[in-house]
Design a protein around this motif. Structure first.
Motif, PDB file in Angstrom:
ATOM      1  N   LYS A  14       0.805  -1.198  -0.049  1.00  0.00           N
ATOM      2  CA  LYS A  14       0.187   0.011   0.181  1.00  0.00           C
ATOM      3  C   LYS A  14       0.790   1.203   0.056  1.00  0.00           C
ATOM      4  O   LYS A  14       0.435   2.287  -0.527  1.00  0.00           O
ATOM      5  CB  LYS A  14      -1.034   0.054   1.179  1.00  0.00           C
ATOM      6  CG  LYS A  14      -2.225  -0.598   1.128  1.00  0.00           C
ATOM      7  CD  LYS A  14      -3.098  -0.525   2.251  1.00  0.00           C
ATOM      8  CE  LYS A  14      -4.362  -1.544   2.242  1.00  0.00           C
ATOM      9  NZ  LYS A  14      -5.048  -1.298   3.522  1.00  0.00           N
ATOM     10  N   GLN A  15       1.999   1.491   0.699  1.00  0.00           N
ATOM     11  CA  GLN A  15       2.585   2.334   0.881  1.00  0.00           C
ATOM     12  C   GLN A  15       3.578   2.900  -0.319  1.00  0.00           C
ATOM     13  O   GLN A  15       3.760   3.857  -0.671  1.00  0.00           O
ATOM     14  CB  GLN A  15       3.802   2.268   2.101  1.00  0.00           C
ATOM     15  CG  GLN A  15       3.272   2.204   3.454  1.00  0.00           C
ATOM     16  CD  GLN A  15       2.690   3.470   3.751  1.00  0.00           C
ATOM     17  OE1 GLN A  15       2.452   4.631   3.122  1.00  0.00           O
ATOM     18  NE2 GLN A  15       1.950   3.587   5.118  1.00  0.00           N
ATOM     19  N   ILE A  16       3.954   1.633  -1.071  1.00  0.00           N
ATOM     20  CA  ILE A  16       4.693   1.655  -2.398  1.00  0.00           C
ATOM     21  C   ILE A  16       3.653   2.345  -3.346  1.00  0.00           C
ATOM     22  O   ILE A  16       3.935   3.139  -4.023  1.00  0.00           O
ATOM     23  CB  ILE A  16       5.092   0.598  -2.855  1.00  0.00           C
ATOM     24  CG1 ILE A  16       6.274   0.265  -1.798  1.00  0.00           C
ATOM     25  CG2 ILE A  16       5.661   0.504  -4.404  1.00  0.00           C
ATOM     26  CD1 ILE A  16       6.996  -1.283  -2.326  1.00  0.00           C
ATOM     27  N   GLY A  17       2.449   1.913  -3.330  1.00  0.00           N
ATOM     28  CA  GLY A  17       1.086   2.436  -4.174  1.00  0.00           C
ATOM     29  C   GLY A  17       1.042   3.769  -3.896  1.00  0.00           C
ATOM     30  O   GLY A  17       0.824   4.595  -4.825  1.00  0.00           O
ATOM     31  N   ARG A  18       0.897   4.316  -2.527  1.00  0.00           N
ATOM     32  CA  ARG A  18       0.819   5.740  -2.441  1.00  0.00           C
ATOM     33  C   ARG A  18       1.996   6.565  -2.885  1.00  0.00           C
ATOM     34  O   ARG A  18       1.792   7.500  -3.541  1.00  0.00           O
ATOM     35  CB  ARG A  18       0.714   5.751  -0.760  1.00  0.00           C
ATOM     36  CG  ARG A  18      -0.650   5.384  -0.384  1.00  0.00           C
ATOM     37  CD  ARG A  18      -0.915   5.288   1.074  1.00  0.00           C
ATOM     38  NE  ARG A  18      -1.959   4.705   1.548  1.00  0.00           N
ATOM     39  CZ  ARG A  18      -2.297   4.372   2.686  1.00  0.00           C
ATOM     40  NH1 ARG A  18      -1.192   4.390   3.636  1.00  0.00           N
ATOM     41  NH2 ARG A  18      -3.304   3.853   3.089  1.00  0.00           N
ATOM     42  N   ILE A  19       3.290   6.016  -2.807  1.00  0.00           N
ATOM     43  CA  ILE A  19       4.483   6.700  -3.124  1.00  0.00           C
ATOM     44  C   ILE A  19       4.425   7.093  -4.684  1.00  0.00           C
ATOM     45  O   ILE A  19       4.206   8.137  -5.221  1.00  0.00           O
ATOM     46  CB  ILE A  19       5.653   6.058  -2.751  1.00  0.00           C
ATOM     47  CG1 ILE A  19       5.755   6.343  -1.211  1.00  0.00           C
ATOM     48  CG2 ILE A  19       6.773   6.718  -3.610  1.00  0.00           C
ATOM     49  CD1 ILE A  19       6.821   5.551  -0.683  1.00  0.00           C
ATOM     50  N   VAL A  20       4.381   5.881  -5.419  1.00  0.00           N
ATOM     51  CA  VAL A  20       4.060   5.836  -6.823  1.00  0.00           C
ATOM     52  C   VAL A  20       2.720   6.760  -7.376  1.00  0.00           C
ATOM     53  O   VAL A  20       3.032   7.622  -8.369  1.00  0.00           O
ATOM     54  CB  VAL A  20       3.896   4.433  -7.507  1.00  0.00           C
ATOM     55  CG1 VAL A  20       3.551   4.455  -8.839  1.00  0.00           C
ATOM     56  CG2 VAL A  20       5.059   3.678  -7.313  1.00  0.00           C
ATOM     57  N   GLY A  21       1.535   6.689  -6.641  1.00  0.00           N
ATOM     58  CA  GLY A  21       0.381   7.590  -7.201  1.00  0.00           C
ATOM     59  C   GLY A  21       0.733   8.979  -6.900  1.00  0.00           C
ATOM     60  O   GLY A  21       0.413   9.818  -7.537  1.00  0.00           O
ATOM     61  N   ILE A  23       3.730  10.444  -6.662  1.00  0.00           N
ATOM     62  CA  ILE A  23       4.628  10.810  -7.654  1.00  0.00           C
ATOM     63  C   ILE A  23       4.237  11.196  -8.834  1.00  0.00           C
ATOM     64  O   ILE A  23       4.195  12.173  -9.920  1.00  0.00           O
ATOM     65  CB  ILE A  23       5.837  10.020  -7.755  1.00  0.00           C
ATOM     66  CG1 ILE A  23       6.788   9.947  -6.681  1.00  0.00           C
ATOM     67  CG2 ILE A  23       6.909  10.174  -9.033  1.00  0.00           C
ATOM     68  CD1 ILE A  23       7.918   8.818  -6.559  1.00  0.00           C
ATOM     69  N   GLY A  24       3.316  10.348  -9.678  1.00  0.00           N
ATOM     70  CA  GLY A  24       2.662  10.384 -10.579  1.00  0.00           C
ATOM     71  C   GLY A  24       1.490  11.569 -10.682  1.00  0.00           C
ATOM     72  O   GLY A  24       1.732  12.519 -11.749  1.00  0.00           O
ATOM     73  N   GLY A  29       0.718  17.302 -12.247  1.00  0.00           N
ATOM     74  CA  GLY A  29       0.450  18.612 -12.018  1.00  0.00           C
ATOM     75  C   GLY A  29       1.404  19.358 -12.495  1.00  0.00           C
ATOM     76  O   GLY A  29       1.093  20.721 -12.882  1.00  0.00           O
ATOM     77  N   THR A  30       2.718  19.105 -12.318  1.00  0.00           N
ATOM     78  CA  THR A  30       3.815  20.004 -12.706  1.00  0.00           C
ATOM     79  C   THR A  30       3.448  20.191 -14.668  1.00  0.00           C
ATOM     80  O   THR A  30       3.745  21.360 -15.137  1.00  0.00           O
ATOM     81  CB  THR A  30       5.085  19.372 -12.737  1.00  0.00           C
ATOM     82  OG1 THR A  30       5.442  19.104 -11.340  1.00  0.00           O
ATOM     83  CG2 THR A  30       6.134  20.266 -13.296  1.00  0.00           C
ATOM     84  N   ILE A  31       3.012  19.054 -15.305  1.00  0.00           N
ATOM     85  CA  ILE A  31       2.947  19.162 -16.512  1.00  0.00           C
ATOM     86  C   ILE A  31       1.593  20.403 -16.839  1.00  0.00           C
ATOM     87  O   ILE A  31       1.686  21.354 -17.784  1.00  0.00           O
ATOM     88  CB  ILE A  31       2.562  17.968 -17.418  1.00  0.00           C
ATOM     89  CG1 ILE A  31       3.895  17.159 -17.227  1.00  0.00           C
ATOM     90  CG2 ILE A  31       2.112  18.150 -18.548  1.00  0.00           C
ATOM     91  CD1 ILE A  31       3.765  15.601 -17.528  1.00  0.00           C
TER      92      ILE A  31
END
Length: 71
Positions: A14-21, A23-24, A29-31
């Motif tokens: 779950k934590q890895i999913g949250r980190i990847v999400g 970052i995505g 947002g930056t784009i």
């Protein structure tokens, strides 16, 4: 102990999913902010050109409208 390892594995996934999400969404947002700033610059330039050269800008606008109507 085995159940604790399974539980920790699920939490880790779950934590890895949250980190990847996260970052995505940060990249997205930056784009989107970059695209907004780019379009804002173009719009501001058009406004300045229309104020400085109203006749030429009107002529250019007519040509652009005709070009879009033809296609």
């Amino acid at each position: 102990m085995e159940e604790l390892k399974k539980l920790n594995g699920k939490i880790e996934a779950k934590q890895i999913g949250r980190i990847v999400g996260g970052i995505g969404f940060m990249i997205l947002g930056t784009i989107l902010i970059g695209k907004y700033m780019y379009q804002k610059g173009i719009t501001d330039c058009q406004i300045n050109i229309s104020k400085e050269f109203p006749d030429e800008y009107a002529t250019m606008t007519e040509k652009v409208v005709e070009s879009f109507e033809n296609h």
